[in-house]
Write a protein that holds these residues in place. Structure first.
Motif: not given
Length: 263
Positions: A28-30, A52, A54, A56-60, A63
């Motif tokens: 999942d690229p975001g 999830v 790279w 991306t989980a940290y900024v999504d 989530l």
């Protein structure tokens, strides 16, 4: 109107969820909540692990909703290895794992393809993560041109499993041009066979983002091979490859009975 699955063809046997072999793992690229819901509505039955990617989980901000949808559809949520590597490099691995647990991840990937990490340090991180998660341990570098993979990967795979990983993941990236593959995206059979022989094909998740790569693995190991880094929009396409419903693998089930094709 509810669609009734067709049942008139003679197809290879596929294990049902929750599967331990024949896993389909997506990258999942975001994707947003709506895109996630759309994929799950049509393909959840054929999808096992949702990575999830790279950081991306940290900024999504979506989530929590995304992970709730995955849980509802019986799809395991996996934190990508790059985020954990960066946290480890900043001496924040414990905080990252606690955050991932609280967020609702059941799986984490442990890798060493981005930051400098020794094998001993990787195995310590696997042991720590395995206390709370199902661990997927990745082998291989993200840079192209890794020449000695067939020589070094088997020992690393065995040690990763001994440290507590449930599966080993062969590096292929989203591009399908590193690690298990050459720069043109062709499978490196020596690497594949070395890893499969070392730990058993059922313990290996082969990153294979391209349809031609997926078809190669299915022809070689059969429809129950574990495939990773599948694009979100390709889950159903990958399942048709497994079932011989595309020309690339239409004869693969018959070949499997007589011995796999390695070409």
């Amino acid at each position: 109107m509810t669609s009734v699955p067709a049942g008139f063809l003679d197809l290879p046997t596929r294990s049902a969820k929750p599967r331990v072999v024949g896993l389909t793992h997506v990258l999942d690229p975001g994707a947003g909540r709506i895109a996630t819901a759309d994929v799950l509505a049509s393909a959840a039955a054929h999808l096992d692990i949702w990575k999830v990617g790279w950081g991306t989980a940290y900024v999504d901000t979506a989530l929590p909703a995304k992970l709730a949808l995955l849980a509802e559809h019986g799809v395991a949520a996996c934190l990508g290895g790059t985020l954990l590597e960066i946290a480890w490099a900043q001496d924040r691995a414990a905080e990252c794992l606690a955050w991932a647990r609280d967020a609702g991840f059941s799986h984490v990937e442990v890798s060493r393809g981005t930051v400098a990490m020794t094998l001993a340090e990787k195995h310590a991180l696997i042991r720590r993560a395995a206390r709370s998660f199902t661990v997927l341990a990745e082998v291989g570098a993200k840079a192209p041109g890794e020449q000695l993979a067939a020589r070094h990967w088997p020992a690393e795979c065995r040690a990763d499993l001994d440290a507590g990983a449930q599966l080993v993941v062969t590096e292929g990236r989203q591009s399908g041009t590193v690690g298990t593959f050459d720069a043109a995206g062709r499978v490196r059979p020596d690497v594949v066979e070395a890893v499969a022989t070392a730990v058993g094909v059922e313990r290996v998740l082969f990153e294979a983002p391209r349809a031609a790569q997926q078809a190669w693995f299915i022809r070689r190991f059969g429809p129950e091979v574990n495939l990773g880094n599948v694009a979100l929009g390709d889950v159903l396409s990958t399942e048709t490859l497994r079932l011989g419903l595309r020309s690339d693998t239409a004869l693969a089930p018959r070949r499997e009975l007589a011995g796999s094709d390695t070409a």
